[in-house]
Design a protein around this motif. Sequence first.
Motif, PDB file in Angstrom:
ATOM      1  N   ARG A   4     -68.482  37.941  42.011  1.00  0.00           N
ATOM      2  CA  ARG A   4     -67.892  36.673  42.415  1.00  0.00           C
ATOM      3  C   ARG A   4     -67.429  35.927  41.163  1.00  0.00           C
ATOM      4  NH1 ARG A   4     -69.692  35.354  47.728  1.00  0.00           N
ATOM      5  NH2 ARG A   4     -68.600  33.382  47.487  1.00  0.00           N
ATOM      6  N   GLY A   5     -66.944  34.733  41.377  1.00  0.00           N
ATOM      7  CA  GLY A   5     -66.448  33.935  40.276  1.00  0.00           C
ATOM      8  C   GLY A   5     -67.454  33.776  39.160  1.00  0.00           C
ATOM      9  N   GLY A   6     -67.000  33.798  37.908  1.00  0.00           N
ATOM     10  CA  GLY A   6     -67.879  33.631  36.759  1.00  0.00           C
ATOM     11  C   GLY A   6     -68.661  34.870  36.424  1.00  0.00           C
ATOM     12  N   GLY A   7     -68.362  35.990  37.054  1.00  0.00           N
ATOM     13  CA  GLY A   7     -69.077  37.217  36.768  1.00  0.00           C
ATOM     14  C   GLY A   7     -70.399  37.346  37.488  1.00  0.00           C
ATOM     15  N   GLU A   8     -70.765  36.343  38.325  1.00  0.00           N
ATOM     16  CA  GLU A   8     -72.025  36.400  39.059  1.00  0.00           C
ATOM     17  C   GLU A   8     -71.907  37.374  40.226  1.00  0.00           C
ATOM     18  OE1 GLU A   8     -74.750  34.934  38.254  1.00  0.00           O
ATOM     19  OE2 GLU A   8     -74.036  33.664  36.625  1.00  0.00           O
ATOM     20  N   PRO A  15     -75.699  28.318  44.189  1.00  0.00           N
ATOM     21  CA  PRO A  15     -74.226  28.303  44.209  1.00  0.00           C
ATOM     22  C   PRO A  15     -73.647  29.139  43.070  1.00  0.00           C
ATOM     23  CG  PRO A  15     -75.113  26.075  44.395  1.00  0.00           C
ATOM     24  CD  PRO A  15     -76.256  26.968  44.048  1.00  0.00           C
ATOM     25  N   ILE A  16     -72.486  29.714  43.340  1.00  0.00           N
ATOM     26  CA  ILE A  16     -71.787  30.523  42.335  1.00  0.00           C
ATOM     27  C   ILE A  16     -70.886  29.618  41.496  1.00  0.00           C
ATOM     28  CG2 ILE A  16     -70.277  32.488  41.973  1.00  0.00           C
ATOM     29  CD1 ILE A  16     -72.994  33.138  43.201  1.00  0.00           C
ATOM     30  N   LEU A  17     -70.920  29.796  40.178  1.00  0.00           N
ATOM     31  CA  LEU A  17     -70.064  29.013  39.304  1.00  0.00           C
ATOM     32  C   LEU A  17     -68.639  29.542  39.387  1.00  0.00           C
ATOM     33  CD1 LEU A  17     -70.074  26.729  37.207  1.00  0.00           C
ATOM     34  CD2 LEU A  17     -70.367  28.489  35.441  1.00  0.00           C
ATOM     35  N   GLY A  18     -67.730  28.694  39.837  1.00  0.00           N
ATOM     36  CA  GLY A  18     -66.348  29.111  40.034  1.00  0.00           C
ATOM     37  C   GLY A  18     -65.570  29.197  38.736  1.00  0.00           C
ATOM     38  N   PRO A  19     -64.313  29.582  38.821  1.00  0.00           N
ATOM     39  CA  PRO A  19     -63.469  29.708  37.605  1.00  0.00           C
ATOM     40  C   PRO A  19     -63.226  28.358  36.961  1.00  0.00           C
ATOM     41  CG  PRO A  19     -62.155  29.951  39.587  1.00  0.00           C
ATOM     42  CD  PRO A  19     -63.572  29.931  40.044  1.00  0.00           C
ATOM     43  N   SER A  69     -59.645  19.766  29.111  1.00  0.00           N
ATOM     44  CA  SER A  69     -60.945  20.379  28.831  1.00  0.00           C
ATOM     45  C   SER A  69     -61.388  21.207  30.026  1.00  0.00           C
ATOM     46  CB  SER A  69     -61.983  19.284  28.526  1.00  0.00           C
ATOM     47  OG  SER A  69     -62.093  18.414  29.632  1.00  0.00           O
ATOM     48  N   PRO A  70     -61.952  22.409  29.790  1.00  0.00           N
ATOM     49  CA  PRO A  70     -62.372  23.266  30.912  1.00  0.00           C
ATOM     50  C   PRO A  70     -63.590  22.686  31.614  1.00  0.00           C
ATOM     51  CG  PRO A  70     -63.077  24.201  28.832  1.00  0.00           C
ATOM     52  CD  PRO A  70     -62.223  23.018  28.497  1.00  0.00           C
ATOM     53  N   ALA A  71     -63.655  22.936  32.885  1.00  0.00           N
ATOM     54  CA  ALA A  71     -64.814  22.481  33.672  1.00  0.00           C
ATOM     55  C   ALA A  71     -65.160  23.550  34.697  1.00  0.00           C
ATOM     56  CB  ALA A  71     -64.492  21.153  34.377  1.00  0.00           C
ATOM     57  N   GLY A  72     -66.447  23.862  34.832  1.00  0.00           N
ATOM     58  CA  GLY A  72     -66.893  24.828  35.833  1.00  0.00           C
ATOM     59  C   GLY A  72     -67.002  24.167  37.191  1.00  0.00           C
ATOM     60  N   ARG A  73     -66.618  24.869  38.233  1.00  0.00           N
ATOM     61  CA  ARG A  73     -66.687  24.315  39.580  1.00  0.00           C
ATOM     62  C   ARG A  73     -67.674  25.153  40.395  1.00  0.00           C
ATOM     63  NH1 ARG A  73     -61.525  24.551  41.105  1.00  0.00           N
ATOM     64  NH2 ARG A  73     -61.733  26.538  42.187  1.00  0.00           N
ATOM     65  N   ALA A  74     -68.733  24.519  40.882  1.00  0.00           N
ATOM     66  CA  ALA A  74     -69.751  25.225  41.663  1.00  0.00           C
ATOM     67  C   ALA A  74     -69.269  25.427  43.095  1.00  0.00           C
ATOM     68  CB  ALA A  74     -71.058  24.443  41.666  1.00  0.00           C
ATOM     69  N   GLY A  75     -69.476  26.616  43.605  1.00  0.00           N
ATOM     70  CA  GLY A  75     -69.102  26.897  44.978  1.00  0.00           C
ATOM     71  C   GLY A  75     -70.165  26.441  45.957  1.00  0.00           C
ATOM     72  N   GLU A  76     -69.966  26.768  47.208  1.00  0.00           N
ATOM     73  CA  GLU A  76     -70.934  26.406  48.240  1.00  0.00           C
ATOM     74  C   GLU A  76     -72.159  27.308  48.155  1.00  0.00           C
ATOM     75  OE1 GLU A  76     -70.892  23.928  50.424  1.00  0.00           O
ATOM     76  OE2 GLU A  76     -69.058  23.196  49.468  1.00  0.00           O
ATOM     77  N   PRO A  77     -73.357  26.755  48.387  1.00  0.00           N
ATOM     78  CA  PRO A  77     -74.569  27.596  48.381  1.00  0.00           C
ATOM     79  C   PRO A  77     -74.500  28.679  49.460  1.00  0.00           C
ATOM     80  CG  PRO A  77     -75.137  25.254  48.377  1.00  0.00           C
ATOM     81  CD  PRO A  77     -73.661  25.345  48.641  1.00  0.00           C
TER      82      PRO A  77
END
Length: 416
Positions: free
Chosen positions: A67-71, A213-217, A225-233
């Motif tokens: 999934r996103g972020g390599g998780e 939750p999975i850390l999104g792109p 500045s980059p920011a991580g977006r957490a997905g739904e649990p």
Amino acid sequence: MPKLKRLVLFTSILAAFALAFSAGGCWDRREINELAFLSCAAFDLEGGNRVLTSEFIRPSAAGGGERGGGETLPQRQALIVSNRNKTFLAIGREKALGLPRRAYLAHTAAVLVGEEMARYGIKEVLDFVDRNPEIRRTTLILLTRVPAREVLVRAQSGLEKTLGREITGLHKWVQVSGYGYIPNINDIFFDLSGDAGTTVLPVLELSPQPFPPILGPATATGGGSPAGRAGEPETLMTARLNGAGLFYHDKLVAWLDQEQTRGWAWVRNKVKSAMLALPCQENSLVSVNIISSQAETAIDMQGGRPQGKIKVKVEGDLLEEQCYQDFTKEEAVKSLESRMAAQITSEISSALNQAKMAGTDVFGFGGALHRRYPEVWRQLEGRWNEEFKKLPVTISVEAKLRRTGMTGRPWQPGAR
């Protein structure tokens, strides 16, 4: 001449042995890359058909979908195959039509039995498993309240790759709670061959548990500045034990809830460790960890009628206190020991009443009567399930508090 005959005979025998060893070859070899290892199987009854669902280990599986972020999310390393037919053996042969490897059953960790199959009778399941030369009697066996296929297909885990390995882990650690016990096939044969012809099977169910939750792109915000977006649990349907089923001969006749299951386990010496949450002052609780438990079941004759006796001895340590009770004082310790005994007695009484209603002597009174009063047993054996329903039983629990952790007096605000 006799010496020559002996020499010829010896040479002939030696040649025969050499020929036998050289002719063996590898005709019965089993290459590991040509085998499908069975981890868990589920047995169900649907109408007039038997349903066998198998979990085979997938050795080449990557272990999860990225999934996103390599998780990765937990994904079982298994192939599920489900078929139905009139007999379980016919189903086993039918699997060969869609399975590119030979099914190998020697590493089967557990079998599940659905409720409908259990109420019809587990004789077919036990017969099928016991006759197969590859399946061991040490294979674990559990019950489900829904079709066993549903549990086998939907179960997930974040730690183990197959449901079979998950159940093996539960079998190893579940007795720490005191609420669970997983028997193997041999245990069930032993119970059903006993005097009362009863047994207990634990219930395996699906329990929803949260997955982080999975850390999104990364995305650009503000000045780039980059920011991580957490997905739904995510929600994982994990396997857990909850209660048990009572069997008379090979048929499911009643259920035990979680507390009643531990009540039965106290009497049958299945509790290796347990936690008792007991009332304290001002609606608070104290937690006692049971470190030792021993029980004995006996039968006496009073007035020409059998009477059962249950004696339980437990020892525990105080590990948590929500109130401000000083357990360095003897009266506080005696009060806590009394509450320990009362809760255990309540759990045993609840399980005993449920078993009596179903006429299933899963506490061993029939065997105790047979050993001590064989003449009386021969008179009551044919109707023991009815006699058990009206058997008076006295319960005696002796509880001891051995330690109070690293302190005896609780900390209080303002205390020095």
